[in-house]
Motif scaffolding. Structure first.
Motif, PDB file in Angstrom:
ATOM      1  N   LYS A 103      -5.257  -4.645 -12.392  1.00 28.46           N
ATOM      2  CA  LYS A 103      -4.533  -5.578 -13.273  1.00 28.46           C
ATOM      3  C   LYS A 103      -3.066  -5.766 -12.852  1.00 28.46           C
ATOM      4  CE  LYS A 103      -7.897  -6.440 -16.204  1.00 28.46           C
ATOM      5  NZ  LYS A 103      -8.823  -6.711 -15.109  1.00 28.46           N
ATOM      6  N   GLU A 104      -2.501  -4.738 -12.202  1.00 30.95           N
ATOM      7  CA  GLU A 104      -1.075  -4.796 -11.863  1.00 30.95           C
ATOM      8  C   GLU A 104      -0.873  -5.296 -10.433  1.00 30.95           C
ATOM      9  OE1 GLU A 104       1.223  -4.095 -14.132  1.00 30.95           O
ATOM     10  OE2 GLU A 104      -0.377  -3.614 -15.553  1.00 30.95           O
ATOM     11  N   LYS A 105       0.253  -5.999 -10.241  1.00 30.85           N
ATOM     12  CA  LYS A 105       0.558  -6.581  -8.937  1.00 30.85           C
ATOM     13  C   LYS A 105       0.580  -5.528  -7.822  1.00 30.85           C
ATOM     14  CE  LYS A 105       3.417 -10.005  -9.061  1.00 30.85           C
ATOM     15  NZ  LYS A 105       4.524 -10.971  -9.083  1.00 30.85           N
ATOM     16  N   GLU A 106       1.331  -4.429  -8.040  1.00 25.41           N
ATOM     17  CA  GLU A 106       1.463  -3.403  -6.998  1.00 25.41           C
ATOM     18  C   GLU A 106       0.106  -2.791  -6.658  1.00 25.41           C
ATOM     19  OE1 GLU A 106       3.501  -3.604  -9.634  1.00 25.41           O
ATOM     20  OE2 GLU A 106       5.241  -4.333  -8.508  1.00 25.41           O
ATOM     21  N   GLU A 107      -0.695  -2.589  -7.708  1.00 23.41           N
ATOM     22  CA  GLU A 107      -2.018  -1.993  -7.501  1.00 23.41           C
ATOM     23  C   GLU A 107      -2.919  -2.931  -6.702  1.00 23.41           C
ATOM     24  OE1 GLU A 107      -3.242   1.060  -8.113  1.00 23.41           O
ATOM     25  OE2 GLU A 107      -1.135   1.488  -8.541  1.00 23.41           O
ATOM     26  N   ILE A 108      -2.806  -4.226  -6.980  1.00 16.96           N
ATOM     27  CA  ILE A 108      -3.628  -5.204  -6.239  1.00 16.96           C
ATOM     28  C   ILE A 108      -3.265  -5.149  -4.755  1.00 16.96           C
ATOM     29  CG2 ILE A 108      -4.096  -7.671  -5.880  1.00 16.96           C
ATOM     30  CD1 ILE A 108      -3.707  -8.045  -8.935  1.00 16.96           C
ATOM     31  N   ILE A 109      -1.975  -5.130  -4.457  1.00 19.42           N
ATOM     32  CA  ILE A 109      -1.523  -5.084  -3.050  1.00 19.42           C
ATOM     33  C   ILE A 109      -2.000  -3.785  -2.383  1.00 19.42           C
ATOM     34  CG2 ILE A 109       0.544  -4.871  -1.584  1.00 19.42           C
ATOM     35  CD1 ILE A 109       0.122  -7.712  -2.559  1.00 19.42           C
ATOM     36  N   LYS A 110      -1.859  -2.676  -3.114  1.00 19.32           N
ATOM     37  CA  LYS A 110      -2.286  -1.372  -2.558  1.00 19.32           C
ATOM     38  C   LYS A 110      -3.782  -1.406  -2.244  1.00 19.32           C
ATOM     39  CE  LYS A 110       0.448   2.136  -4.785  1.00 19.32           C
ATOM     40  NZ  LYS A 110       0.405   3.144  -5.843  1.00 19.32           N
ATOM     41  N   ARG A 111      -4.569  -1.917  -3.201  1.00 19.30           N
ATOM     42  CA  ARG A 111      -6.031  -1.951  -3.040  1.00 19.30           C
ATOM     43  C   ARG A 111      -6.413  -2.851  -1.863  1.00 19.30           C
ATOM     44  NH1 ARG A 111      -9.461  -0.877  -7.454  1.00 19.30           N
ATOM     45  NH2 ARG A 111      -7.615   0.239  -8.133  1.00 19.30           N
ATOM     46  N   LEU A 112      -5.765  -4.021  -1.766  1.00 20.80           N
ATOM     47  CA  LEU A 112      -6.078  -4.947  -0.659  1.00 20.80           C
ATOM     48  C   LEU A 112      -5.745  -4.301   0.686  1.00 20.80           C
ATOM     49  CD1 LEU A 112      -4.724  -8.362  -2.026  1.00 20.80           C
ATOM     50  CD2 LEU A 112      -7.111  -7.758  -1.634  1.00 20.80           C
ATOM     51  N   THR A 113      -4.604  -3.625   0.734  1.00 21.71           N
ATOM     52  CA  THR A 113      -4.179  -2.977   1.979  1.00 21.71           C
ATOM     53  C   THR A 113      -5.177  -1.893   2.368  1.00 21.71           C
ATOM     54  OG1 THR A 113      -1.884  -3.381   1.335  1.00 21.71           O
ATOM     55  CG2 THR A 113      -2.242  -1.779   3.102  1.00 21.71           C
ATOM     56  N   LEU A 114      -5.601  -1.114   1.368  1.00 24.44           N
ATOM     57  CA  LEU A 114      -6.542  -0.017   1.630  1.00 24.44           C
ATOM     58  C   LEU A 114      -7.887  -0.558   2.132  1.00 24.44           C
ATOM     59  CD1 LEU A 114      -7.280   3.022   1.386  1.00 24.44           C
ATOM     60  CD2 LEU A 114      -8.086   2.520  -0.934  1.00 24.44           C
ATOM     61  N   LEU A 115      -8.429  -1.539   1.417  1.00 21.80           N
ATOM     62  CA  LEU A 115      -9.745  -2.072   1.799  1.00 21.80           C
ATOM     63  C   LEU A 115      -9.691  -2.738   3.170  1.00 21.80           C
ATOM     64  CD1 LEU A 115     -11.037  -3.586  -1.577  1.00 21.80           C
ATOM     65  CD2 LEU A 115     -11.591  -1.376  -0.584  1.00 21.80           C
ATOM     66  N   LEU A 161      -0.843 -12.162 -10.277  1.00 15.26           N
ATOM     67  CA  LEU A 161      -0.683 -12.772  -8.948  1.00 15.26           C
ATOM     68  C   LEU A 161       0.341 -13.902  -8.934  1.00 15.26           C
ATOM     69  CD1 LEU A 161      -4.450 -13.074  -7.925  1.00 15.26           C
ATOM     70  CD2 LEU A 161      -2.816 -11.387  -7.088  1.00 15.26           C
ATOM     71  N   ASN A 162       0.813 -14.324 -10.108  1.00 17.85           N
ATOM     72  CA  ASN A 162       1.733 -15.466 -10.154  1.00 17.85           C
ATOM     73  C   ASN A 162       2.952 -15.247  -9.263  1.00 17.85           C
ATOM     74  OD1 ASN A 162       0.053 -16.646 -11.975  1.00 17.85           O
ATOM     75  ND2 ASN A 162       1.360 -16.309 -13.767  1.00 17.85           N
ATOM     76  N   ASP A 163       3.319 -16.280  -8.506  1.00 17.08           N
ATOM     77  CA  ASP A 163       4.518 -16.283  -7.647  1.00 17.08           C
ATOM     78  C   ASP A 163       4.534 -15.151  -6.629  1.00 17.08           C
ATOM     79  OD1 ASP A 163       5.603 -18.485  -9.076  1.00 17.08           O
ATOM     80  OD2 ASP A 163       6.152 -17.105 -10.686  1.00 17.08           O
ATOM     81  N   LEU A 164       3.368 -14.804  -6.105  1.00 13.55           N
ATOM     82  CA  LEU A 164       3.287 -13.667  -5.187  1.00 13.55           C
ATOM     83  C   LEU A 164       3.219 -14.137  -3.720  1.00 13.55           C
ATOM     84  CD1 LEU A 164       2.900 -10.539  -4.985  1.00 13.55           C
ATOM     85  CD2 LEU A 164       0.441 -10.968  -4.984  1.00 13.55           C
ATOM     86  N   PRO A 165       4.199 -13.732  -2.899  1.00 14.29           N
ATOM     87  CA  PRO A 165       4.146 -14.085  -1.463  1.00 14.29           C
ATOM     88  C   PRO A 165       3.182 -13.141  -0.737  1.00 14.29           C
ATOM     89  CG  PRO A 165       6.169 -12.893  -1.947  1.00 14.29           C
ATOM     90  CD  PRO A 165       5.407 -12.980  -3.243  1.00 14.29           C
ATOM     91  N   THR A 185       3.018 -12.639   3.323  1.00  8.81           N
ATOM     92  CA  THR A 185       4.137 -11.911   3.929  1.00  8.81           C
ATOM     93  C   THR A 185       3.967 -10.411   3.702  1.00  8.81           C
ATOM     94  OG1 THR A 185       5.508 -13.789   3.374  1.00  8.81           O
ATOM     95  CG2 THR A 185       6.665 -11.789   4.018  1.00  8.81           C
ATOM     96  N   ILE A 186       3.615 -10.043   2.488  1.00  6.42           N
ATOM     97  CA  ILE A 186       3.480  -8.615   2.143  1.00  6.42           C
ATOM     98  C   ILE A 186       2.346  -7.981   2.949  1.00  6.42           C
ATOM     99  CG2 ILE A 186       2.970  -6.968   0.291  1.00  6.42           C
ATOM    100  CD1 ILE A 186       4.170  -9.029  -1.679  1.00  6.42           C
ATOM    101  N   LEU A 187       1.195  -8.647   2.997  1.00  9.71           N
ATOM    102  CA  LEU A 187       0.046  -8.048   3.694  1.00  9.71           C
ATOM    103  C   LEU A 187       0.225  -8.077   5.215  1.00  9.71           C
ATOM    104  CD1 LEU A 187      -2.863  -9.240   1.409  1.00  9.71           C
ATOM    105  CD2 LEU A 187      -1.982  -6.926   1.644  1.00  9.71           C
ATOM    106  N   GLU A 188       0.909  -9.096   5.728  1.00 11.46           N
ATOM    107  CA  GLU A 188       1.198  -9.115   7.171  1.00 11.46           C
ATOM    108  C   GLU A 188       2.065  -7.905   7.523  1.00 11.46           C
ATOM    109  OE1 GLU A 188       2.909 -12.993   7.849  1.00 11.46           O
ATOM    110  OE2 GLU A 188       0.927 -13.953   7.933  1.00 11.46           O
ATOM    111  N   HIS A 189       3.025  -7.607   6.657  1.00  9.10           N
ATOM    112  CA  HIS A 189       3.899  -6.444   6.864  1.00  9.10           C
ATOM    113  C   HIS A 189       3.093  -5.143   6.800  1.00  9.10           C
ATOM    114  CE1 HIS A 189       6.579  -3.216   5.334  1.00  9.10           C
ATOM    115  NE2 HIS A 189       7.355  -3.668   6.314  1.00  9.10           N
ATOM    116  N   ASN A 190       2.214  -5.048   5.805  1.00  6.28           N
ATOM    117  CA  ASN A 190       1.445  -3.806   5.624  1.00  6.28           C
ATOM    118  C   ASN A 190       0.398  -3.592   6.705  1.00  6.28           C
ATOM    119  OD1 ASN A 190       2.893  -3.537   3.320  1.00  6.28           O
ATOM    120  ND2 ASN A 190       1.183  -3.708   1.892  1.00  6.28           N
TER     121      ASN A 190
END
Ligand SMILES: [Zn+2]
Length: 320
Positions: free
Chosen positions: A35-47, A89-93, A96-101
């Motif tokens: 549900k949270e933005k940071e958690e979504i990014i973490k999960r996407l990076t992990l998977l 996810l609103n206004d989320l770049p 850029t974040i996932l390219e960095h990760n």
């Protein structure tokens, strides 16, 4: 072999897969969407990392990551703008974040647009050049492909078929308007309409249930429940109104209908066809084939994989 990471970032479920150029899913991981933005990014990076390790093990080269998101977005910049069903996810770049990760190029597209491409290349609409894709899920998603090109509009927000108004003073919609198709032909609309109309159907098996799903309305309809049949009649009626307008405007060869609520096909499609025949011009109405989607929940993953392969072959890949 070259593969891409393809991610369908849904409101409830998250799918990450390694996909080959010809649409073969080599490896896949499914998870819930946090549900949270940071958690979504973490999960996407992990998977994505787990899928990449798997690719390495079998000697495949991961070229890029594609993400299909349930949102309006700026695909050029890789920014999610508005995601009514996943506000985190609103206004989320996101790119850029996932390219960095992850250290690989990342691309972004709307999930219904991705599903349209998926069905065109690997599913129900193979060989069709101009088509509409409608996804009847929690909401109603839309994708438009004209002469083999995804129609994105001036700002990349085109294809919102679910927000065509079919009842001017109708039910309020999450988009701010009222009477949108989404309020009559989605899974949530099926439940809402059944609750609103059941007062007139005391004999219905849904009459006294506190909670029920769109699937239960469908099951009741299959058994001849009059309330359920009326709900699907309404669903098909409004879908037909929207499609008749689209057929007149765009003259598509095919309209692919998918999503969970499309499973009620035989209960709603006769009413949809009736409205198309009554309202659209004869020639485009005869031309537009109504097709059941074939790829089910994998349409988004396969579509974003195809889009990602196209992007990496059309742009010079800078080192990140
Ligand atoms: Zn709306």
């Amino acid at each position: 072999m070259k593969v891409v990471l393809a991610c369908d970032l849904g409101g409830t479920n998250l799918r990450m897969a390694l996909v080959s150029k010809d649409g073969e899913i080599i490896y896949q991981l499914n998870d819930e969407t946090p549900k949270e933005k940071e958690e979504i990014i973490k999960r996407l990076t992990l998977l994505a990392s787990m899928c990449s390790s798997e690719a390495q093990k079998i000697g495949y080269e991961v070229k890029a990551l594609g993400i299909a998101a349930p949102a309006t977005l700026n695909s050029k910049e890789g920014i999610i703008l508005e995601a009514p069903n996943v506000p985190a996810l609103n206004d989320l770049p996101i790119c850029t974040i996932l390219e960095h990760n992850l250290g690989i190029k990342c691309f972004l597209e709307n999930d219904a647009n991705a599903a349209a491409i998926g069905e065109q290349y690997f599913g129900a609409a193979k060989g069709v050049n101009s088509l509409l894709m409608i996804t009847l899920g929690t909401g109603v998603g839309g994708g438009i492909i004209l002469d083999n090109k995804l129609w994105c509009g001036a700002d990349g927000t085109a294809g919102e078929i679910g927000h065509i108004v079919v009842e001017p003073m109708g039910a309020p919609c999450g988009c701010g308007s009222r009477g949108c198709l989404e309020q009559y032909s989605s899974a949530s609309a099926i439940v809402r309409m059944a609750k609103e109309m059941r007062i007139d159907y005391p004999e219905s098996i849904l009459y006294s249930k506190l909670f029920f799903s769109a699937k239960e309305v469908y099951e009741a309809g299959k058994k001849g429940d009059k309330l359920a049949l009326k709900v699907f009649e309404q669903m098909g009626f409004y879908l037909g109104i929207a499609l008749a307008g689209l057929i007149n405007v765009l003259n598509p060869e095919a309209i692919v209908i998918g999503g969970g609520a499309s499973k009620g096909w035989e209960l709603f499609i006769p009413h949809t066809i009736e409205q198309i025949q009554k309202r659209a011009y004869k020639q485009p109405a005869q031309r537009a084939k109504l097709l059941k989607a074939k790829l089910a929940e994998m349409a988004g993953v396969l579509g974003i994989a195809k889009i990602t392969f196209d992007k990496i072959s059309s742009v010079a890949m800078p080192n990140i």
